[in-house]
Design an enzyme around this catalytic site. Sequence first.
Site, PDB file in Angstrom:
ATOM      1  N   HIS A   1       0.953  -1.117  -0.171  1.00 22.89           N
ATOM      2  CA  HIS A   1      -0.010   0.020   0.051  1.00 22.89           C
ATOM      3  C   HIS A   1       0.925   1.223  -0.020  1.00 22.89           C
ATOM      4  O   HIS A   1       1.940   1.171   0.822  1.00 22.89           O
ATOM      5  CB  HIS A   1      -0.939   0.175   1.260  1.00 22.89           C
ATOM      6  CG  HIS A   1      -2.119  -0.767   1.304  1.00 22.89           C
ATOM      7  ND1 HIS A   1      -2.483  -1.467   2.378  1.00 22.89           N
ATOM      8  CD2 HIS A   1      -3.063  -1.032   0.179  1.00 22.89           C
ATOM      9  CE1 HIS A   1      -3.669  -2.111   2.114  1.00 22.89           C
ATOM     10  NE2 HIS A   1      -4.045  -1.798   0.854  1.00 22.89           N
TER      11      HIS A   1
ATOM     12  N   CYS B   1      -2.292   2.876   8.897  1.00 27.92           N
ATOM     13  CA  CYS B   1      -3.411   1.751   8.473  1.00 27.92           C
ATOM     14  C   CYS B   1      -4.598   1.812   9.394  1.00 27.92           C
ATOM     15  O   CYS B   1      -5.691   1.566   9.069  1.00 27.92           O
ATOM     16  CB  CYS B   1      -2.978   0.449   8.652  1.00 27.92           C
ATOM     17  SG  CYS B   1      -1.462   0.191   7.362  1.00 27.92           S
TER      18      CYS B   1
HETATM   19  N1  ARG Z   1      -3.840  -7.238   6.375  1.00 30.65           N
HETATM   20  C1  ARG Z   1      -4.326  -5.975   5.945  1.00 30.65           C
HETATM   21  C2  ARG Z   1      -4.133  -6.169   4.290  1.00 30.65           C
HETATM   22  O1  ARG Z   1      -3.335  -6.786   3.776  1.00 30.65           O
HETATM   23  C3  ARG Z   1      -3.392  -4.853   6.206  1.00 30.65           C
HETATM   24  C4  ARG Z   1      -3.852  -3.672   5.533  1.00 30.65           C
HETATM   25  C5  ARG Z   1      -3.004  -2.533   5.864  1.00 30.65           C
HETATM   26  N2  ARG Z   1      -3.295  -1.070   5.901  1.00 30.65           N
HETATM   27  C6  ARG Z   1      -2.888  -0.099   5.298  1.00 30.65           C
HETATM   28  N3  ARG Z   1      -3.420   1.116   5.103  1.00 30.65           N
HETATM   29  N4  ARG Z   1      -1.674  -0.333   4.715  1.00 30.65           N
HETATM   30  O2  ARG Z   1      -5.215  -5.659   3.541  1.00 30.65           O
END
Ligand code: ARG
Length: 287
Positions: free
Chosen positions: A179, A280
Amino acid sequence: MTQTLEGGLTAAVDRNPSHRTVLMCKPTYYTVSYRINPWMHPERPTDTALAVKQWQVLYDTYKSLGFDVELIEPIDGLPDMVYSANGGFVLDNIAYGASFTYAQRQPEGPAYMDWFRSQGFEVHAPKEVNEGEGDFLLVGDVILAGTGFRSDSDSHREVAEIFNREVITLELVNPSFYHLDTAIAVLDPSPKPGDEANIAYLPSAFSEPSLKLLEKRYPEAILVSEEDASVLGLNSYSDGKNVVIASRAKGFETQLRDRGYNPIGVDLSELLLGGGGVKCCTLELRR
Ligand code: ARG
């Protein structure tokens, strides 16, 4: 605060905090039961009570900074809902909903949109796959948009149309930084007129053309080490002065201090097992 200039001179750097409103989701049902990023190991146990405790420290930190913190009710069976940044992208009282890449998280999209509607936001249901503020970061008047692992670049066009802002596509190339908010930290979210917005980032997380773009646009950016990025140090949240970061990101902490910011370390080790950190767990609400 002082900043070292070329030749060892120092200049005062006046950082201005601004009031923030954020949305969080308590990790009541948090666990790691599937693997959709390299951080996740479903075979390893997680401690939900500890996740809640660590999350509470983040919540309390935001409250102590004077932020308004709103809460969405967690849903049993959606363990990743704690990562509220992925629930949408909110600007000008408009909420652009999320459409998740992986089936495991797809029900979160409508759940977050229902919440935005209940709070009076103008909700735009997404046509394209996108994971909200995980991949869309507002820097001054510009929206930086990530693609490569999660959000489809077609969603960048959709965002540009809905919000009528310049959107800059950045391509992520390292699956551990899947991300945009794991690879870039926005340090001055809404700078005073005339001031440059600034960011911190991990150069190796980006494709060559995207890196060139970042270098050109943000020549003053803080370049963060692999070591700090690998504890999700960049996954931080700033009000323009106070920057809430992973407490283990020691190098980044020093870099921030040198630039006149006030880094505040929190330990979210349990939530790191799901591949998420400070940012996150934080969705900014811009009304
Ligand atoms: N386990 C989640 C996923 O892989 C983690 C999300 C992390 N969020 C972020 N904004 N980076 O989607």
